[in-house]
Design an enzyme around this catalytic site. Structure first.
Site, PDB file in Angstrom:
ATOM      1  N   LYS A  34       0.851  -1.192   0.000  1.00  0.00           N
ATOM      2  CA  LYS A  34       0.000   0.000   0.000  1.00  0.00           C
ATOM      3  C   LYS A  34       0.887   1.242   0.000  1.00  0.00           C
ATOM      4  O   LYS A  34       2.063   1.111   0.348  1.00  0.00           O
ATOM      5  CB  LYS A  34      -0.949  -0.027   1.198  1.00  0.00           C
ATOM      6  CG  LYS A  34      -0.257   0.259   2.544  1.00  0.00           C
ATOM      7  CD  LYS A  34      -1.262   0.353   3.649  1.00  0.00           C
ATOM      8  CE  LYS A  34      -1.773   1.746   3.834  1.00  0.00           C
ATOM      9  NZ  LYS A  34      -1.236   2.427   5.022  1.00  0.00           N
ATOM     10  N   LYS A  61      -2.553 -10.460  10.408  1.00  0.00           N
ATOM     11  CA  LYS A  61      -2.467 -10.502  11.876  1.00  0.00           C
ATOM     12  C   LYS A  61      -3.230 -11.722  12.399  1.00  0.00           C
ATOM     13  O   LYS A  61      -4.318 -12.038  11.921  1.00  0.00           O
ATOM     14  CB  LYS A  61      -3.045  -9.216  12.480  1.00  0.00           C
ATOM     15  CG  LYS A  61      -2.158  -8.001  12.221  1.00  0.00           C
ATOM     16  CD  LYS A  61      -2.657  -6.786  12.952  1.00  0.00           C
ATOM     17  CE  LYS A  61      -1.911  -5.534  12.502  1.00  0.00           C
ATOM     18  NZ  LYS A  61      -0.717  -5.241  13.269  1.00  0.00           N
ATOM     19  N   HIS A  88      -7.209  -0.906   6.171  1.00  0.00           N
ATOM     20  CA  HIS A  88      -7.202  -1.773   7.354  1.00  0.00           C
ATOM     21  C   HIS A  88      -8.568  -1.876   8.053  1.00  0.00           C
ATOM     22  O   HIS A  88      -9.060  -2.973   8.319  1.00  0.00           O
ATOM     23  CB  HIS A  88      -6.163  -1.295   8.367  1.00  0.00           C
ATOM     24  CG  HIS A  88      -4.782  -1.144   7.803  1.00  0.00           C
ATOM     25  ND1 HIS A  88      -4.278  -1.976   6.832  1.00  0.00           N
ATOM     26  CD2 HIS A  88      -3.779  -0.265   8.065  1.00  0.00           C
ATOM     27  CE1 HIS A  88      -3.037  -1.619   6.533  1.00  0.00           C
ATOM     28  NE2 HIS A  88      -2.714  -0.575   7.270  1.00  0.00           N
ATOM     29  N   LYS A 134      -3.626   8.815  15.557  1.00  0.00           N
ATOM     30  CA  LYS A 134      -2.239   8.805  16.035  1.00  0.00           C
ATOM     31  C   LYS A 134      -2.147   9.630  17.319  1.00  0.00           C
ATOM     32  O   LYS A 134      -2.968  10.499  17.570  1.00  0.00           O
ATOM     33  CB  LYS A 134      -1.330   9.446  14.988  1.00  0.00           C
ATOM     34  CG  LYS A 134      -1.445   8.757  13.624  1.00  0.00           C
ATOM     35  CD  LYS A 134      -0.122   8.212  13.188  1.00  0.00           C
ATOM     36  CE  LYS A 134      -0.207   7.541  11.847  1.00  0.00           C
ATOM     37  NZ  LYS A 134       0.177   6.140  11.865  1.00  0.00           N
TER      38      LYS A 134
HETATM   39  C1  BG6 Z   1       0.254   1.359   8.149  1.00  0.00           C
HETATM   40  C2  BG6 Z   1      -0.028   2.828   8.183  1.00  0.00           C
HETATM   41  O1  BG6 Z   1      -0.396   0.767   7.054  1.00  0.00           O
HETATM   42  O2  BG6 Z   1      -0.216   0.761   9.348  1.00  0.00           O
HETATM   43  C3  BG6 Z   1       0.643   3.471   9.390  1.00  0.00           C
HETATM   44  O3  BG6 Z   1       0.463   3.437   6.995  1.00  0.00           O
HETATM   45  C4  BG6 Z   1       0.234   2.756  10.649  1.00  0.00           C
HETATM   46  O4  BG6 Z   1       0.335   4.856   9.472  1.00  0.00           O
HETATM   47  C5  BG6 Z   1       0.424   1.255  10.527  1.00  0.00           C
HETATM   48  O5  BG6 Z   1       1.039   3.252  11.714  1.00  0.00           O
HETATM   49  C6  BG6 Z   1      -0.169   0.516  11.709  1.00  0.00           C
HETATM   50  O6  BG6 Z   1       0.177  -0.842  11.641  1.00  0.00           O
HETATM   51  P1  BG6 Z   1       0.303  -1.726  12.961  1.00  0.00           P
HETATM   52  O7  BG6 Z   1       0.543  -3.109  12.450  1.00  0.00           O
HETATM   53  O8  BG6 Z   1       1.427  -1.160  13.764  1.00  0.00           O
HETATM   54  O9  BG6 Z   1      -1.011  -1.583  13.661  1.00  0.00           O
END
Ligand code: BG6
Length: 486
Positions: free
Chosen positions: A148, A182, A240, A333
């Site tokens: 992505k 996951k 996601h 965030k």
């Molecule tokens: C990524 C995003 O796809 O997923 C990020 O671009 C984000 O901004 C990350 O921090 C989160 O992934 P995980 O696995 O740490 O929850």
């Protein structure tokens, strides 16, 4: 419980962008872990590729450093590192020129599984696909893995699909959404479709609402330039959170087979209703003392930025199963905790024989993605002891780490699992082209509407649970968000 590791077929895996951040943090250490687990056959090779000139020993030293940095000291040893490094090669190629391609062609074997991981800027996807084809490198069975962001709207996603389709069949294209790799996310399918218990309740008659939370404590870090052009909607929701929503909402596929699963997910995306402005809250973090200081605008170096680092929205699915059950999504965030979970909140009992009991709560099935992967089902019981019938809520708590014993403590990272699926040729956990396009088709008008209105995101303090307006999104429906905690 001992999990069986089934070795994959021998392969040549080329990683374009092998010196980049993703390769260093995730892909290469992940491959080392699979190697140690015995899943990678001795005859397999991992071929690093990037524009930088480097020889094999140089690349091996780079990978050794990545392993030292990203693999726990207890999980690595000098002997297996040396054996792993033996499988590595390096070829410098120029994605936009002809440099290095004949060398790559000479190195690649045609009698093993071929996979090409495009861990590069999306603007190079087309160049790589075209050159792999033109230099006669990729076989008709070769697989390409693309990261992505897959486009930034419907138009760019369509263009990207068309570019890849010019050289590769859909069955060769593996679009990564690492959330699908996951452990808990896959468990969601097992829980739903391998148990009879939940299905009768899994609908608008019994489910009051669903909450999907992906909350992070980190800010935008060094990715300000990319992030400021995306925001939480494009960066997290379109992919996601949308995937999580699909897995909760979809019908049972007729088989656990790539197209059967993806067909069902696609139907959910098509059933998503447009979201009205009152059902969206966007936020941007202010400067603060917790979580590292700078405001969003400072972090992305754009004073007047209107990009959201937080978003909450109420989503309706117009189909027979879900009509009337809202799905509330939120992600952001610099929030209070790194906590991602899906909570299915059930309705109240039709009539309480205990009268208006204080402390009464609805049943909630909470699926924790990270940290502490697991599931909790909260149920009401009688408060122990004498003194009449008083009710209390208790959790039936299942931590995957505990339930699976030693294996549970060693749950593979999403990337490890997904790369092994590429080699196995299993596309179930990858997004199909039409799925990505449908997701953008739903996302685009939502973004266009707030851009046209010139909306500014609401400020929120780092370390909080987001802007106050997000609380109202549920309060006005007589509901409340679950607490964000690790
Ligand atoms: C990524 C995003 O796809 O997923 C990020 O671009 C984000 O901004 C990350 O921090 C989160 O992934 P995980 O696995 O740490 O929850």
């Amino acid at each position: 419980m001992v999990s069986r590791v089934i070795p994959v077929d021998p392969f040549d895996l080329v990683i374009f962008g092998a010196t980049g951040d993703l390769a260093r943090r995730k892909i290469l250490p992940g491959l080392y872990r699979r190697f140690v687990a015995g899943q990678i056959p001795e005859t397999s090779r991992i071929i690093g590729s990037a524009r930088t000139e480097m020889d094999d020993p140089g690349f091996r030293a780079f990978v050794a450093e990545a392993i030292a940095e990203f693999i726990d000291a207890k999980k690595r040893d000098a002997e297996s590192i040396t054996r792993f490094l033996d499988h590595l090669r390096y070829v410098a190629v120029d994605a936009k020129g002809d440099n290095g391609w004949p060398e790559l062609a000479a190195l690649i074997r045609t009698d093993v599984v071929q996979a090409y991981y495009f861990s590069v800027a999306p603007s190079l996807f087309g160049d790589l696909a075209e050159r792999l084809h033109r230099h006669g490198i990729a076989t008709p069975e070769a697989r390409i893995v693309v990261e992505k962001p897959f486009g930034r709207d419907l138009e760019t996603a369509k263009a990207l699909n068309a570019t890849l389709a010019a050289h590769f069949a859909e069955s060769q294209i593996y679009r990564i959404d690492h959330y699908l790799g996951k452990e808990t996310v896959q468990n969601l399918m097992a829980v739903r479709f391998a148990n009879i218990l939940f299905e009768p309740l899994w609908n608008a008659r019994h489910v009051d609402h669903v909450q999907i939370t992906v909350s992070e404590t980190v800010g935008v870090g060094g990715r300000g330039a990319y992030y400021d052009k995306s925001g939480a909607m494009r960066d997290m929701v379109q992919n996601h959170l949308m995937q999580l929503l699909c897995l909760i909402a979809m019908e049972a596929p007729y088989r656990f087979d790539p197209d059967a699963v993806r067909d069902e997910k696609l139907k959910v995306i098509h059933a998503l209703q447009p979201v009205v402005p009152e059902d969206i809250v966007r936020g941007q973090y202010r400067a603060g003392t917790r979580n590292g200081g700078g405001s969003y605008a400072e972090d992305v170096d754009h004073r007047d930025s209107r990009t959201e680092s937080y978003i909450a929205l109420k989503v309706d699915i117009a189909n027979w199963r879900w009509k009337g059950t809202p799905f509330y999504l939120r992600t952001g965030k610099k929030l209070r905790a790194r906590a991602s979970e899906i909570a299915v909140v059930f309705k109240e009992v039709p009539h309480s024989i205990f009268g208006d009991e204080e402390g009464w709560r609805e049943n909630v099935l909470a699926i924790r993605l990270q940290p502490n992967e697991g599931m909790t089902l909260s149920v009401m019981i009688k408060e122990p002891g004498p003194g009449g019938m008083r009710l209390t809520e208790v959790p039936l708590d299942m931590s995957f780490a505990e339930a699976l014993g030693e294996d549970g403590a060693d749950i593979p990272d999403a990337y490890e699992r997904l790369i092994m699926d590429v080699i196995r040729g299993n596309q179930t956990l990858f997004m199909r082209g039409d799925e990505v396009e449908a997701a953008w088709a739903w996302t685009d008008p939502i973004i266009a509407a707030w851009e046209a209105r010139g909306d500014r995101p609401k400020g929120y303090d780092p370390g909080s649970s987001g802007p106050e307006d997000a609380l109202m999104l549920l309060h006005r429906d007589g509901r409340r968000w679950r607490e964000m905690r690790e």
